[in-house]
Design a protein around this motif. Structure first.
Motif, PDB file in Angstrom:
ATOM      1  N   ALA A   7      10.938 110.790 105.737  1.00 14.16           N
ATOM      2  CA  ALA A   7      12.250 111.280 106.186  1.00 14.16           C
ATOM      3  C   ALA A   7      12.144 112.717 106.675  1.00 14.16           C
ATOM      4  O   ALA A   7      12.731 113.074 107.708  1.00 14.16           O
ATOM      5  N   ALA A   8      11.408 113.542 105.952  1.00 12.97           N
ATOM      6  CA  ALA A   8      11.228 114.943 106.362  1.00 12.97           C
ATOM      7  C   ALA A   8      10.512 115.020 107.705  1.00 12.97           C
ATOM      8  O   ALA A   8      10.907 115.810 108.576  1.00 12.97           O
ATOM      9  N   TRP A   9       9.463 114.210 107.884  1.00 10.78           N
ATOM     10  CA  TRP A   9       8.744 114.236 109.158  1.00 10.78           C
ATOM     11  C   TRP A   9       9.647 113.772 110.307  1.00 10.78           C
ATOM     12  O   TRP A   9       9.667 114.397 111.371  1.00 10.78           O
ATOM     13  N   ARG A  10      10.398 112.705 110.078  1.00  5.86           N
ATOM     14  CA  ARG A  10      11.286 112.221 111.146  1.00  5.86           C
ATOM     15  C   ARG A  10      12.298 113.294 111.546  1.00  5.86           C
ATOM     16  O   ARG A  10      12.586 113.475 112.732  1.00  5.86           O
ATOM     17  N   GLU A  11      12.812 114.016 110.565  1.00  7.03           N
ATOM     18  CA  GLU A  11      13.775 115.075 110.844  1.00  7.03           C
ATOM     19  C   GLU A  11      13.122 116.204 111.643  1.00  7.03           C
ATOM     20  O   GLU A  11      13.674 116.680 112.637  1.00  7.03           O
ATOM     21  N   ARG A  12      11.947 116.645 111.216  1.00  8.21           N
ATOM     22  CA  ARG A  12      11.238 117.706 111.939  1.00  8.21           C
ATOM     23  C   ARG A  12      10.883 117.250 113.356  1.00  8.21           C
ATOM     24  O   ARG A  12      11.020 118.014 114.309  1.00  8.21           O
ATOM     25  N   ALA A  13      10.406 116.017 113.500  1.00  6.68           N
ATOM     26  CA  ALA A  13      10.038 115.507 114.823  1.00  6.68           C
ATOM     27  C   ALA A  13      11.258 115.434 115.742  1.00  6.68           C
ATOM     28  O   ALA A  13      11.168 115.769 116.932  1.00  6.68           O
ATOM     29  N   ALA A  14      12.388 115.028 115.202  1.00  6.33           N
ATOM     30  CA  ALA A  14      13.619 114.962 116.000  1.00  6.33           C
ATOM     31  C   ALA A  14      14.038 116.362 116.453  1.00  6.33           C
ATOM     32  O   ALA A  14      14.518 116.537 117.585  1.00  6.33           O
ATOM     33  N   GLU A  15      13.855 117.358 115.598  1.00  6.38           N
ATOM     34  CA  GLU A  15      14.184 118.732 115.969  1.00  6.38           C
ATOM     35  C   GLU A  15      13.310 119.206 117.118  1.00  6.38           C
ATOM     36  O   GLU A  15      13.802 119.858 118.052  1.00  6.38           O
ATOM     37  N   VAL A  16      12.028 118.890 117.061  1.00  3.12           N
ATOM     38  CA  VAL A  16      11.119 119.264 118.151  1.00  3.12           C
ATOM     39  C   VAL A  16      11.553 118.592 119.445  1.00  3.12           C
ATOM     40  O   VAL A  16      11.655 119.243 120.498  1.00  3.12           O
ATOM     41  N   GLN A  17      11.811 117.300 119.385  1.00  9.49           N
ATOM     42  CA  GLN A  17      12.185 116.563 120.586  1.00  9.49           C
ATOM     43  C   GLN A  17      13.458 117.121 121.204  1.00  9.49           C
ATOM     44  O   GLN A  17      13.550 117.274 122.433  1.00  9.49           O
TER      45      GLN A  17
END
Length: 75
Positions: free
Chosen positions: A33-43
């Motif tokens: 969940a943390a990775w998905r959130e960080r990845a979405a922020e980058v995108q």
């Protein structure tokens, strides 16, 4: 011509990469969940930057990843 990246893009990509490393260490639901959130922020940040700069989105994303994962040696 090189894309001029801002510090925010670099910071976000580093956070995403660190979250991915955490997933590889411990693939728990929280880590994912943390990775998905960080990845979405980058995108999202890459998309905004590309729109504002007029650069192709895929070039901006590639430049950010290269700058973080394969930094040029300092002169």
């Amino acid at each position: 011509m090189a894309i001029e990246l801002n510090d925010d893009l670099i910071r976000l990509q580093r956070a995403s990469d660190a979250a991915w490393a955490a997933v590889r260490e411990d693939p728990s639901d929280d880590a994912w969940a943390a990775w998905r959130e960080r990845a979405a922020e980058v995108q999202a940040a890459v998309t905004v930057y590309a729109q504002e700069s007029g650069e192709p989105r895929n070039r901006v994303e590639a430049a950010v990843k290269k700058a973080v994962r394969h930094p040029a040696p300092e002169a």
